[in-house]
Design an enzyme around this catalytic site. Structure first.
Site, PDB file in Angstrom:
ATOM      1  CG  HIS A   1      -0.378   0.278   2.516  1.00 27.93           C
ATOM      2  ND1 HIS A   1      -1.109   0.724   3.598  1.00 27.93           N
ATOM      3  CD2 HIS A   1       0.900   0.185   2.969  1.00 27.93           C
ATOM      4  CE1 HIS A   1      -0.320   0.884   4.640  1.00 27.93           C
ATOM      5  NE2 HIS A   1       0.898   0.562   4.301  1.00 27.93           N
TER       6      HIS A   1
ATOM      7  CG  HIS B   1       2.569  -3.473   6.106  1.00 26.12           C
ATOM      8  ND1 HIS B   1       3.541  -3.109   7.007  1.00 26.12           N
ATOM      9  CD2 HIS B   1       2.108  -2.320   5.572  1.00 26.12           C
ATOM     10  CE1 HIS B   1       3.662  -1.798   7.015  1.00 26.12           C
ATOM     11  NE2 HIS B   1       2.806  -1.275   6.151  1.00 26.12           N
TER      12      HIS B   1
ATOM     13  CG  HIS C   1       0.643 -12.321  -2.731  1.00 30.51           C
ATOM     14  ND1 HIS C   1       0.321 -13.130  -1.667  1.00 30.51           N
ATOM     15  CD2 HIS C   1       1.980 -12.368  -2.837  1.00 30.51           C
ATOM     16  CE1 HIS C   1       1.417 -13.651  -1.163  1.00 30.51           C
ATOM     17  NE2 HIS C   1       2.449 -13.199  -1.856  1.00 30.51           N
TER      18      HIS C   1
ATOM     19  CB  CYS D   1       3.633   5.454   5.101  1.00 30.60           C
ATOM     20  SG  CYS D   1       4.270   4.525   6.508  1.00 30.60           S
TER      21      CYS D   1
HETATM   22 NI    NI Z   1       2.476   0.607   5.636  1.00 32.59          NI
END
Ligand code: NI
Length: 142
Positions: free
Chosen positions: A15, A42, A81, A34
């Protein structure tokens, strides 16, 4: 008389934290690394907690096989995934784990064989998030 059961599931996804409500500079300031345009991944752990009466014949709240089949179809097949940002549920929401917890709560609230109590999502070994719908203890409604 009700009992609680919890089951853990694991998936991997990438992400990027970014909101179109802010410009690039403010996104970088707010989300830090981020917000990196290339994203990052993650290994998420999801723990769902459900409740219900213990069936007097089976001795179970619900069959874990039924719960696993539901999780496979509605959670793992949808999220594992993937790039979370590309999913419809994050088209207009930042792909934080808070929002992921809310989406997973919405998903498991449709599991018909037990009552959903709480969704717990671990993003890293240091970060975890809980969502319990309108039943969160600090909002005064149970
Ligand atoms: Ni993250």
């Amino acid at each position: 008389m009700k009992a609680y059961l919890s089951r853990r599931y694991h998936f991997s996804a990438s992400h990027r934290l970014h909101t179109d409500a802010y410009d690039e500079a403010r996104n970088r300031e707010l989300f830090g690394k981020c917000n990196n345009p290339h994203g990052h991944g993650h290994n998420y752990t999801v723990q769902v907690t459900l409740s219900g009466p213990v069936d007097p014949i089976t001795g179970m709240v619900c069959n874990l096989g039924d719960l696993d089949a539901f999780a496979r179809t509605h959670l793992l097949d949808r999220f594992d995934h993937t790039n979370l940002n590309m999913l419809p549920c994050f088209a207009n929401r930042v792909s934080t784990t808070e929002n992921l917890s809310k989406e997973i709560y919405r998903i498991f609230s449709e599991f018909a064989l037990a009552h959903l109590e709480n969704v717990h999502v671990e993003e890293t070994s240091n970060n975890s998030f809980d969502y319990a719908g309108s039943r969160m203890p600090w909002n005064g409604t149970l």
